[in-house]
Scaffold this active site. Structure first.
Site, PDB file in Angstrom:
ATOM      1  N   TYR A 148       0.792  -1.437  -0.100  1.00 43.59           N
ATOM      2  CA  TYR A 148      -0.095  -0.090   0.118  1.00 43.59           C
ATOM      3  C   TYR A 148       0.763   1.324   0.070  1.00 43.59           C
ATOM      4  CZ  TYR A 148      -3.664  -3.253   1.387  1.00 43.59           C
ATOM      5  OH  TYR A 148      -4.441  -4.422   1.950  1.00 43.59           O
TER       6      TYR A 148
ATOM      7  N   HIS B  99       0.456 -11.779   1.865  1.00 41.98           N
ATOM      8  CA  HIS B  99      -0.577 -11.033   1.167  1.00 41.98           C
ATOM      9  C   HIS B  99      -1.439 -11.931   0.079  1.00 41.98           C
ATOM     10  CE1 HIS B  99      -1.561  -6.576   0.172  1.00 41.98           C
ATOM     11  NE2 HIS B  99      -2.621  -7.277  -0.036  1.00 41.98           N
TER      12      HIS B  99
HETATM   13  N1  LIG Z   1      -5.528  -8.678   1.619  1.00 42.29           N
HETATM   14  C1  LIG Z   1      -6.127  -8.207   0.489  1.00 42.29           C
HETATM   15  O1  LIG Z   1      -5.577  -8.572  -0.818  1.00 42.29           O
HETATM   16  C2  LIG Z   1      -6.738  -6.992   0.266  1.00 42.29           C
HETATM   17  C3  LIG Z   1      -7.397  -6.490  -0.912  1.00 42.29           C
HETATM   18  C4  LIG Z   1      -8.260  -5.409  -0.829  1.00 42.29           C
HETATM   19  C5  LIG Z   1      -8.548  -4.826   0.316  1.00 42.29           C
HETATM   20  N2  LIG Z   1      -7.906  -5.240   1.464  1.00 42.29           N
HETATM   21  C6  LIG Z   1      -8.040  -4.341   2.711  1.00 42.29           C
HETATM   22  O2  LIG Z   1      -9.135  -4.289   2.910  1.00 42.29           O
HETATM   23  C7  LIG Z   1      -9.552  -2.595   3.295  1.00 42.29           C
HETATM   24  C8  LIG Z   1     -11.168  -2.570   2.823  1.00 42.29           C
HETATM   25  O3  LIG Z   1     -11.273  -2.624   1.355  1.00 42.29           O
HETATM   26  P1  LIG Z   1     -11.470  -1.780   0.314  1.00 42.29           P
HETATM   27  O4  LIG Z   1     -10.796  -0.628   0.651  1.00 42.29           O
HETATM   28  O5  LIG Z   1     -11.134  -2.646  -1.009  1.00 42.29           O
HETATM   29  O6  LIG Z   1     -13.202  -1.785   0.060  1.00 42.29           O
HETATM   30  P2  LIG Z   1     -14.179  -1.307   1.419  1.00 42.29           P
HETATM   31  O7  LIG Z   1     -13.821  -1.188   2.394  1.00 42.29           O
HETATM   32  O8  LIG Z   1     -15.359  -2.504   0.780  1.00 42.29           O
HETATM   33  O9  LIG Z   1     -14.941  -0.029   0.410  1.00 42.29           O
HETATM   34  C9  LIG Z   1     -14.174   1.064   0.370  1.00 42.29           C
HETATM   35  C10 LIG Z   1     -14.851   2.364  -0.551  1.00 42.29           C
HETATM   36  O10 LIG Z   1     -16.143   2.321   0.174  1.00 42.29           O
HETATM   37  C11 LIG Z   1     -16.628   3.789   0.700  1.00 42.29           C
HETATM   38  N3  LIG Z   1     -17.073   4.094   1.580  1.00 42.29           N
HETATM   39  C12 LIG Z   1     -16.485   3.602   2.966  1.00 42.29           C
HETATM   40  N4  LIG Z   1     -17.569   3.761   4.025  1.00 42.29           N
HETATM   41  C13 LIG Z   1     -18.661   4.123   3.180  1.00 42.29           C
HETATM   42  C14 LIG Z   1     -20.177   4.140   3.645  1.00 42.29           C
HETATM   43  N5  LIG Z   1     -20.323   3.989   5.011  1.00 42.29           N
HETATM   44  N6  LIG Z   1     -21.119   4.429   2.582  1.00 42.29           N
HETATM   45  C15 LIG Z   1     -20.511   4.278   1.301  1.00 42.29           C
HETATM   46  N7  LIG Z   1     -19.410   4.104   0.873  1.00 42.29           N
HETATM   47  C16 LIG Z   1     -18.563   3.964   1.836  1.00 42.29           C
HETATM   48  C17 LIG Z   1     -14.888   4.455   0.366  1.00 42.29           C
HETATM   49  O11 LIG Z   1     -15.047   5.557  -0.069  1.00 42.29           O
HETATM   50  P3  LIG Z   1     -14.507   7.040   1.031  1.00 42.29           P
HETATM   51  O12 LIG Z   1     -13.340   7.061   1.156  1.00 42.29           O
HETATM   52  O13 LIG Z   1     -15.001   8.115   0.046  1.00 42.29           O
HETATM   53  O14 LIG Z   1     -15.362   6.793   2.043  1.00 42.29           O
HETATM   54  C18 LIG Z   1     -14.332   3.480  -0.455  1.00 42.29           C
HETATM   55  O15 LIG Z   1     -14.524   4.113  -1.847  1.00 42.29           O
HETATM   56  C19 LIG Z   1      -8.705  -2.104   2.322  1.00 42.29           C
HETATM   57  O16 LIG Z   1      -8.523  -0.720   2.442  1.00 42.29           O
HETATM   58  C20 LIG Z   1      -7.456  -3.096   2.810  1.00 42.29           C
HETATM   59  O17 LIG Z   1      -6.849  -2.459   3.820  1.00 42.29           O
HETATM   60  C21 LIG Z   1      -6.969  -6.095   1.657  1.00 42.29           C
END
Ligand SMILES: NC(=O)c1ccc[n+]([C@@H]2O[C@H](COP(=O)([O-])OP(=O)(O)OC[C@H]3O[C@@H](n4cnc5c(N)ncnc54)[C@H](OP(=O)(O)O)[C@@H]3O)[C@@H](O)[C@H]2O)c1
Length: 281
Positions: free
Chosen positions: A54, A112
Site C-alpha cells: 500500500y 498477502h
Molecule cells: N488482503 C488483500 O488482498 C486486500 C485486498 C483489498 C483490500 N484489503 C484491505 O481491506 C480494506 C477494505 O477494502 P476496500 O478498501 O477494498 O473496500 P471497502 O472497505 O469495502 O470500501 C471502500 C470504499 O467504500 C467507500 N465507503 C466507506 N465507507 C462508506 C459508507 N459508510 N458508505 C458508502 N461508501 C463508503 C470508500 O470511499 P470514501 O473513502 O470516500 O469513504 C471507499 O471508496 C482495504 O482498504 C485494505 O486495507 C485487503
C-alpha cells in the site's frame, strides 16, 4: 475510548485477540492517510490494516503516534508482498515494514497473496522465524483458498490465526468461512462493503431504514454478527463514525438469510488470477 464509540468487541483466535472492526487503508496516502488513522484511533478504532504494497506504512505509523493511543491498545496488521516470499527476502521485508511503521513488532503479519513460484514450506518457515524473533506477535495468511489454507496449516510450526479475504454479501464465501471455523482461524473480511457499492442495495437499505441505519451499517453488522472481522476503508471522518456504529443493534435470523441471499456469481471484485491461481475453492 472516544466519546462517539462504544468499546469494540474482539474475536479470539489461537491466542490472538483481534478487534472486530478495523480501518482499511488501501489507496490512502500522505496526510489524508495519517490523519484518518489518527482520527479513527481517537474515535475508538483499535485496529488498522496496512501492507507493504500500500506504500503507506509510514503514514499509518505517524497516525498511530499522533493519536496518543498506547501501543498495546492498538492492533496493527501488515502484509508481505509475494515477490518477497523467499526466506531471506521475507525477513528483510518484515524488518523494512517495521522500520517504516516505526514499531518494534506488528500484531499480525500476513502473507498477502499465495505465490506458486516459491515453495510454501520455505515461506512459512521464514514467517514462523520472523514471529519467533519477535517481529510479529501473530501470523496468518490472506487470499488463501481452502486447499492452500490446509497446506499452510500443515506446514506451519506456529499458529496461523487468520485468513483475510474478500467477503461481503454479494459474494458467497461460505466454504472458506467454514474452513476457517474448522481450523479455529479468524475470518478477516476485506472489501466488506463491496468497495462502497452496498450503499445502492435495496434489501440492505430497507432493513436499515426501520432502525435508522444505512445499507453500509447493515452490511457490516451482517458480518460482525457472524464474528467476522471487518476492515472498511474510508477517507472521510463522518464515515468512520458511521462504519463503527454497528454494535448497538442486531439483525434477526430472517434478515440475515435475506442478506446472505444477495450473493451472486459475479460478486467478486478483487482479481484472484493475479498470481497464476486458476480458481478459488
Ligand atoms: N488482503 C488483500 O488482498 C486486500 C485486498 C483489498 C483490500 N484489503 C484491505 O481491506 C480494506 C477494505 O477494502 P476496500 O478498501 O477494498 O473496500 P471497502 O472497505 O469495502 O470500501 C471502500 C470504499 O467504500 C467507500 N465507503 C466507506 N465507507 C462508506 C459508507 N459508510 N458508505 C458508502 N461508501 C463508503 C470508500 O470511499 P470514501 O473513502 O470516500 O469513504 C471507499 O471508496 C482495504 O482498504 C485494505 O486495507 C485487503
Amino acid at each position: 475510548m472516544g466519546a462517539d464509540m462504544q468499546d469494540v468487541p474482539s474475536v479470539e483466535a489461537k491466542g490472538a485477540r483481534i478487534p472486530l472492526l478495523g480501518l482499511g487503508t488501501w489507496d490512502l496516502h500522505g496526510r489524508v492517510c495519517a490523519r484518518i488513522v489518527e482520527q479513527a484511533l481517537r474515535l475508538g478504532y483499535r485496529h488498522v490494516d496496512t501492507a507493504e504494497m500500500y506504500d503507506n506504512e509510514r503514514e499509518v505509523g505517524e497516525g498511530l503516534r499522533a493519536s496518543g493511543v498506547k501501543r498495546n491498545d492498538a492492533f496493527v496488521t501488515t502484509k508481505i508482498w509475494p515477490s518477497h516470499f523467499a526466506p531471506l527476502e521475507l525477513e528483510r521485508a518484515a524488518r523494512e515494514c517495521l522500520a517504516r511503521l516505526r514499531l518494534s513488532e506488528v500484531d499480525l503479519l500476513l502473507l498477502h497473496w499465495p505465490n506458486p513460484q516459491i515453495p510454501l514450506a520455505e515461506t512459512l518457515g521464514a514467517l514462523c522465524k520472523v514471529k519467533r524473533d519477535g517481529l510479529a506477535r501473530h501470523i496468518g495468511v490472506s487470499n488463501f483458498t481452502v486447499t492452500l489454507m490446509d497446506e499452510a496449516l500443515r506446514l506451519s510450526s506456529e499458529p496461523l490465526v487468520c485468513n483475510q479475504f474478500e467477503c461481503h454479501p454479494f459474494l458467497d464465501q461460505s466454504k472458506l468461512i467454514a474452513a476457517c471455523r474448522q481450523h479455529a482461524m479468524a475470518v478477516v473480511a476485506y472489501s466488506p462493503i463491496a468497495k462502497g457499492s452496498v450503499r445502492d442495495d435495496e434489501t440492505l437499505s430497507r432493513i436499515g431504514a426501520a432502525r435508522k441505519k444505512t445499507a453500509a451499517q447493515v452490511c457490516l453488522r451482517f458480518l460482525v454478527q457472524q464474528n467476522i472481522v471487518v476492515i472498511p476503508r474510508t477517507s472521510r471522518v463522518e464515515r468512520l463514525v458511521e462504519n463503527a456504529a454497528i454494535f448497538d443493534f442486531a439483525l434477526r435470523a430472517e434478515e440475515m438469510a435475506a442478506i446472505a441471499a444477495l450473493a451472486r456469481r459475479d460478486g467478486r471484485l478483487v482479481n484472484s488470477a493475479l498470481f497464476g491461481q486458476q480458481k478459488w475453492d
